[in-house]
Design an enzyme around this catalytic site. Structure first.
Site, PDB file in Angstrom:
ATOM      1  N   CYS A  88       1.088  -1.226   0.133  1.00 60.74           N
ATOM      2  CA  CYS A  88       0.069  -0.166  -0.171  1.00 60.74           C
ATOM      3  C   CYS A  88       0.827   1.222  -0.020  1.00 60.74           C
ATOM      4  O   CYS A  88       2.008   0.937  -0.541  1.00 60.74           O
ATOM      5  CB  CYS A  88      -0.902  -0.077   1.303  1.00 60.74           C
ATOM      6  SG  CYS A  88      -0.359   0.011   2.708  1.00 60.74           S
TER       7      CYS A  88
ATOM      8  N   ASN B  22       2.301   1.378   4.453  1.00 61.94           N
ATOM      9  CA  ASN B  22       2.606   0.269   4.967  1.00 61.94           C
ATOM     10  C   ASN B  22       2.287   0.172   6.502  1.00 61.94           C
ATOM     11  O   ASN B  22       2.900  -0.486   7.183  1.00 61.94           O
ATOM     12  CB  ASN B  22       4.042  -0.304   4.876  1.00 61.94           C
ATOM     13  CG  ASN B  22       4.452  -1.822   5.130  1.00 61.94           C
ATOM     14  OD1 ASN B  22       5.708  -1.852   5.525  1.00 61.94           O
ATOM     15  ND2 ASN B  22       3.335  -2.541   5.085  1.00 61.94           N
TER      16      ASN B  22
ATOM     17  N   CYS C 160      -1.524   0.579   7.252  1.00 62.54           N
ATOM     18  CA  CYS C 160      -2.772   0.265   7.380  1.00 62.54           C
ATOM     19  C   CYS C 160      -3.179  -1.007   6.690  1.00 62.54           C
ATOM     20  O   CYS C 160      -3.636  -2.162   7.114  1.00 62.54           O
ATOM     21  CB  CYS C 160      -3.890   1.580   6.909  1.00 62.54           C
ATOM     22  SG  CYS C 160      -3.518   3.154   7.957  1.00 62.54           S
ATOM     23  N   ARG C 161      -3.481  -0.691   5.072  1.00 59.39           N
ATOM     24  CA  ARG C 161      -4.238  -1.764   4.529  1.00 59.39           C
ATOM     25  C   ARG C 161      -2.840  -2.973   4.107  1.00 59.39           C
ATOM     26  O   ARG C 161      -3.428  -4.192   4.279  1.00 59.39           O
ATOM     27  CB  ARG C 161      -4.216  -1.266   2.984  1.00 59.39           C
ATOM     28  CG  ARG C 161      -5.456  -0.365   3.261  1.00 59.39           C
ATOM     29  CD  ARG C 161      -5.725   0.630   1.889  1.00 59.39           C
ATOM     30  NE  ARG C 161      -4.476   1.410   1.708  1.00 59.39           N
ATOM     31  CZ  ARG C 161      -4.353   2.186   0.695  1.00 59.39           C
ATOM     32  NH1 ARG C 161      -5.091   2.077  -0.402  1.00 59.39           N
ATOM     33  NH2 ARG C 161      -3.214   3.067   0.470  1.00 59.39           N
ATOM     34  N   SER C 162      -1.695  -2.770   3.976  1.00 60.93           N
ATOM     35  CA  SER C 162      -1.049  -3.989   3.669  1.00 60.93           C
ATOM     36  C   SER C 162      -0.445  -4.855   4.797  1.00 60.93           C
ATOM     37  O   SER C 162      -0.566  -5.988   4.483  1.00 60.93           O
ATOM     38  CB  SER C 162       0.244  -3.327   2.609  1.00 60.93           C
ATOM     39  OG  SER C 162       1.146  -2.655   3.110  1.00 60.93           O
TER      40      SER C 162
ATOM     41  N   ASP D  12      -7.803   3.816   0.819  1.00 61.21           N
ATOM     42  CA  ASP D  12      -7.008   4.163   1.980  1.00 61.21           C
ATOM     43  C   ASP D  12      -7.953   4.684   3.122  1.00 61.21           C
ATOM     44  O   ASP D  12      -8.479   5.777   3.155  1.00 61.21           O
ATOM     45  CB  ASP D  12      -6.144   5.460   1.483  1.00 61.21           C
ATOM     46  CG  ASP D  12      -5.071   5.713   2.462  1.00 61.21           C
ATOM     47  OD1 ASP D  12      -5.411   5.148   3.748  1.00 61.21           O
ATOM     48  OD2 ASP D  12      -4.226   6.547   2.107  1.00 61.21           O
TER      49      ASP D  12
END
Ligand code: 4NP
Length: 162
Positions: free
Chosen positions: A15, A18, A20-22, A132
């Protein structure tokens, strides 16, 4: 022909920050692989295209939503490196902006990696991006978790079949 039992696939989830999402994707994929008894078949990491959060633990809101669903997040943020384009079979982006950056780097480094969007693997998806959630509230993290969970389920199913 059956898949080779000890074949390993390496996957890098990416993301922007690095945090939150990944890291959530890394934790969820590992959790699902462990539940299926397949954890030793995969090498899984995550990274960001940006450098702002290098060395940090995942965002507290990602840790919270993961914990709520029984998923542990153990990563520290890092930025993608040229070596990633050699090491990983799959480089999986959360959104189109990051996908475009990764595809350009993949061309620059002459990478053989499969570089694609995570939600490609989500059955019945209504969009191909994981938005995001950084600037929003907790509900954005719960939504991201659900998309990531469905997508990682599809990704694991796909990797078991190849
Ligand atoms: P991520 O979210 O890409 O899912 O980790 C973000 C985290 C931090 C920032 C942007 C997005 N930031 O601008 O610092």
């Amino acid at each position: 022909m059956d898949a080779i039992p000890d074949a390993r696939a390496s996957i890098l989830f990416v993301c922007l920050g690095n945090i939150c999402r990944s890291p959530l994707s890394e934790g969820v994929f590992l959790h699902l692989a462990e539940a299926a008894g397949l954890a030793d078949q995969f090498e899984v990491e995550s990274a960001g295209t940006g450098a702002w959060h290098i060395g940090e633990r995942p965002d507290a809101r990602s840790i919270l939503v993961a914990d709520k669903h029984g998923v542990a997040l153990d990563s520290r943020a890092r930025q993608v490196t040229p070596e990633d384009f050699e090491r990983f079979d799959y480089i999986i982006a959360m959104d189109r902006d990051n996908l475009a950056i990764l595809q350009a780097l993949g061309r620059e480094y002459d990478s053989d990696a499969t570089i694609e969007l995570l939600r490609t693997y989500e059955a019945g998806r209504d969009s191909d991006e994981v938005p995001d959630p950084y600037y929003g509230g907790a509900s954005g993290f719960e939504n991201a978790y659900k998309m990531i969970r469905r997508s990682c389920t599809g990704l694991l199913r796909h990797l078991r079949a190849v």
